[in-house]
Design an enzyme around this catalytic site. Structure first.
Site, PDB file in Angstrom:
ATOM      1  N   THR A  96      96.888 150.712  33.668  1.00 14.55           N
ATOM      2  CA  THR A  96      96.652 151.908  32.855  1.00 14.55           C
ATOM      3  C   THR A  96      96.654 151.509  31.383  1.00 14.55           C
ATOM      4  O   THR A  96      97.696 151.113  30.848  1.00 14.55           O
ATOM      5  CB  THR A  96      97.733 152.976  33.097  1.00 14.55           C
ATOM      6  OG1 THR A  96      97.769 153.269  34.497  1.00 14.55           O
ATOM      7  CG2 THR A  96      97.435 154.237  32.322  1.00 14.55           C
ATOM      8  N   LYS A 171      91.773 158.582  33.918  1.00 14.74           N
ATOM      9  CA  LYS A 171      93.183 158.276  34.242  1.00 14.74           C
ATOM     10  C   LYS A 171      94.119 159.029  33.279  1.00 14.74           C
ATOM     11  O   LYS A 171      95.139 159.581  33.683  1.00 14.74           O
ATOM     12  CB  LYS A 171      93.405 156.766  34.164  1.00 14.74           C
ATOM     13  CG  LYS A 171      94.863 156.310  34.208  1.00 14.74           C
ATOM     14  CD  LYS A 171      95.502 156.458  35.567  1.00 14.74           C
ATOM     15  CE  LYS A 171      96.995 156.255  35.495  1.00 14.74           C
ATOM     16  NZ  LYS A 171      97.691 156.391  36.749  1.00 14.74           N
ATOM     17  N   LYS A 239     104.823 155.005  28.155  1.00 12.95           N
ATOM     18  CA  LYS A 239     103.651 154.317  27.584  1.00 12.95           C
ATOM     19  C   LYS A 239     102.381 155.146  27.789  1.00 12.95           C
ATOM     20  O   LYS A 239     101.605 155.375  26.879  1.00 12.95           O
ATOM     21  CB  LYS A 239     103.499 152.941  28.252  1.00 12.95           C
ATOM     22  CG  LYS A 239     102.251 152.204  27.915  1.00 12.95           C
ATOM     23  CD  LYS A 239     101.423 151.608  29.056  1.00 12.95           C
ATOM     24  CE  LYS A 239     101.654 151.877  30.465  1.00 12.95           C
ATOM     25  NZ  LYS A 239     100.630 151.506  31.423  1.00 12.95           N
TER      26      LYS A 239
HETATM   27  N1  LIG Z   1     104.049 152.476  39.672  1.00 20.79           N
HETATM   28  C1  LIG Z   1     103.191 153.465  39.767  1.00 20.79           C
HETATM   29  O1  LIG Z   1     103.433 154.465  40.456  1.00 20.79           O
HETATM   30  C2  LIG Z   1     101.856 153.404  39.036  1.00 20.79           C
HETATM   31  C3  LIG Z   1     100.852 154.306  39.442  1.00 20.79           C
HETATM   32  C4  LIG Z   1      99.615 154.252  38.797  1.00 20.79           C
HETATM   33  C5  LIG Z   1      99.382 153.349  37.771  1.00 20.79           C
HETATM   34  N2  LIG Z   1     100.397 152.501  37.380  1.00 20.79           N
HETATM   35  C6  LIG Z   1     100.087 151.551  36.289  1.00 20.79           C
HETATM   36  O2  LIG Z   1      99.853 150.290  36.910  1.00 20.79           O
HETATM   37  C7  LIG Z   1     100.301 149.232  36.051  1.00 20.79           C
HETATM   38  C8  LIG Z   1     101.332 148.378  36.791  1.00 20.79           C
HETATM   39  O3  LIG Z   1     102.399 149.217  37.152  1.00 20.79           O
HETATM   40  P1  LIG Z   1     103.614 148.743  38.089  1.00 20.79           P
HETATM   41  O4  LIG Z   1     104.327 149.988  38.480  1.00 20.79           O
HETATM   42  O5  LIG Z   1     103.128 147.788  39.120  1.00 20.79           O
HETATM   43  O6  LIG Z   1     104.491 147.963  37.000  1.00 20.79           O
HETATM   44  P2  LIG Z   1     105.532 146.759  37.168  1.00 20.79           P
HETATM   45  O7  LIG Z   1     106.161 146.748  38.509  1.00 20.79           O
HETATM   46  O8  LIG Z   1     106.402 146.859  35.951  1.00 20.79           O
HETATM   47  O9  LIG Z   1     104.588 145.467  37.051  1.00 20.79           O
HETATM   48  C9  LIG Z   1     104.039 145.063  35.837  1.00 20.79           C
HETATM   49  C10 LIG Z   1     103.311 143.757  36.024  1.00 20.79           C
HETATM   50  O10 LIG Z   1     102.817 143.302  34.752  1.00 20.79           O
HETATM   51  C11 LIG Z   1     103.291 141.955  34.536  1.00 20.79           C
HETATM   52  N3  LIG Z   1     103.414 141.711  33.096  1.00 20.79           N
HETATM   53  C12 LIG Z   1     103.948 142.539  32.164  1.00 20.79           C
HETATM   54  N4  LIG Z   1     103.863 141.974  30.934  1.00 20.79           N
HETATM   55  C13 LIG Z   1     103.249 140.774  31.107  1.00 20.79           C
HETATM   56  C14 LIG Z   1     102.861 139.743  30.223  1.00 20.79           C
HETATM   57  N5  LIG Z   1     103.083 139.824  28.912  1.00 20.79           N
HETATM   58  N6  LIG Z   1     102.256 138.648  30.748  1.00 20.79           N
HETATM   59  C15 LIG Z   1     102.009 138.554  32.075  1.00 20.79           C
HETATM   60  N7  LIG Z   1     102.345 139.506  32.967  1.00 20.79           N
HETATM   61  C16 LIG Z   1     102.957 140.609  32.492  1.00 20.79           C
HETATM   62  C17 LIG Z   1     104.596 141.905  35.267  1.00 20.79           C
HETATM   63  O11 LIG Z   1     105.000 140.566  35.465  1.00 20.79           O
HETATM   64  P3  LIG Z   1     106.555 140.232  35.781  1.00 20.79           P
HETATM   65  O12 LIG Z   1     106.722 140.479  37.250  1.00 20.79           O
HETATM   66  O13 LIG Z   1     106.716 138.825  35.376  1.00 20.79           O
HETATM   67  O14 LIG Z   1     107.389 141.176  34.930  1.00 20.79           O
HETATM   68  C18 LIG Z   1     104.205 142.623  36.566  1.00 20.79           C
HETATM   69  O15 LIG Z   1     103.447 141.788  37.395  1.00 20.79           O
HETATM   70  C19 LIG Z   1     100.839 149.906  34.783  1.00 20.79           C
HETATM   71  O16 LIG Z   1      99.799 149.956  33.828  1.00 20.79           O
HETATM   72  C20 LIG Z   1     101.191 151.313  35.262  1.00 20.79           C
HETATM   73  O17 LIG Z   1     101.142 152.246  34.201  1.00 20.79           O
HETATM   74  C21 LIG Z   1     101.616 152.499  38.006  1.00 20.79           C
END
Ligand SMILES: NC(=O)c1ccc[n+]([C@@H]2O[C@H](COP(=O)([O-])OP(=O)(O)OC[C@H]3O[C@@H](n4cnc5c(N)ncnc54)[C@H](OP(=O)(O)O)[C@@H]3O)[C@@H](O)[C@H]2O)c1
Length: 292
Positions: A96, A171, A239
């Protein structure tokens, strides 16, 4: 068979990548924190040591990362995707990010002959695991058509919306409703509980058919059980709310409810709820209302 790469194996990326490998596509994965790649390795994915190595082994790369800064981080630098990409690579960013951020990344990639789709998702960890996400896509239509089958492995409803950034715009729109529902549920529960209604009964009534939605039915359980194990971490909704306000500003659209919700989520993040589920916004409001 299409060689796929997947970068970002967090709460969403992990199960989404698992569906790609289960569909029988050759998959190379990378995650900054290496141990999150272990379950994918067990399923048969190759684990790369860097985004560059993912690019060297892929025709299409999917990114599912926290925010635009994270996407740029994995693209650039000596170990980044750009260092290993061949011309003609397709990057599908499912993170996102704001529409203008997505367009800026797309323009940068175009200079390297890399095509990009923005394809953010609706639905949380449940639909990510089941492969039933809603996916909203922007970018070149011919590129979308060529990637439609791959997107269908992760999502049930896949919508093509128009030029690069259109997916990110949509989105913003549907996530706004998710945030608003969460905020109003937290306020409603608090009003009922502080007024003397038990949390369980208030939850049952609000989850009933006349007031409810799928989201409210799930999030009532978080509040009633005081269980904020993250499905969607609060820091990401904070965010996203910032991105919605920024997009509204850019388009000249006033978003009064969203702006107020953003302020409350910023306070909740600052007060230590950032890694909890976004339903934990209830905890902050309860604290503000002097409720134990
Ligand atoms: N969770 C939900 O329900 C949901 C639903 C729709 C959309 N989203 C969106 O989908 C995206 C991912 O969400 P998530 O829930 O999967 O988040 P998450 O569990 O916090 O995962 C974030 C990912 O980004 C990586 N990352 C963050 N900063 C980084 C950097 N500087 N360099 C390399 N890798 C980095 C993290 O790596 P590490 O493992 O090393 O930290 C991890 O793989 C976000 O944009 C969120 O807004 C989430």
């Amino acid at each position: 068979m299409q060689k796929v790469g997947f970068i970002g194996l967090g709460l969403m990326g992990g199960p989404m990548a698992a569906n790609v490998v289960r569909a029988g596509l050759p998959l190379t994965v990378y995650n900054r924190t290496a141990d999150k790649a272990e379950p994918l390795k067990k399923l048969g994915a190759a684990v790369a040591a860097s985004p560059k190595e993912v690019a060297q082994n892929s025709e299409t790369i999917i990114t599912m990362l926290s925010d635009a800064t994270a996407v740029e981080t994995v693209l650039k630098g000596d170990d980044g995707v750009l260092a290993g990409a061949a011309a003609g690579l397709v990057l599908i960013d499912m993170s996102t990010v704001a529409p203008d951020q997505s367009q800026a990344i797309g323009a940068m990639l175009a200079e390297h002959d890399i095509k990009m789709l923005d394809a953010p998702v609706g639905g949380s960890t449940g639909p990510a695991t089941e492969g039933t996400l809603s996916i909203v896509v922007g970018g070149d239509e011919a590129v979308f058509e060529a990637q439609k089958e791959l997107l269908g492995v992760m999502g049930k409803d896949v919508f093509y919306l128009g030029p690069q950034g259109s997916g990110a715009t949509m989105k913003m729109a549907f996530n706004l409703i998710v945030a608003a529902q969460m905020m109003s549920l937290a306020e409603a529960m608090l009003l009922a509980i502080k007024g003397g209604v038990s949390a369980r009964v208030a939850g049952e009534i609000l989850a009933g058919r006349n007031f409810s939605s799928g989201l409210i039915r799930r999030k009532v359980q978080n509040i009633v059980n005081a269980d904020y194990t993250p499905a969607f971490p609060l820091k990401h909704m904070q965010k996203d709310l910032g991105l919605m306000v920024r997009t509204g500003d850019r388009l000249g659209v006033t978003l009064p409810a969203t702006s107020a919700t953003h302020q409350i989520f910023t306070a909740a993040k600052t007060r230590g709820h950032e890694d909890e589920d976004f339903a934990a916004v209830f905890s902050l409001l309860a604290e503000m209302a002097g409720l134990e």
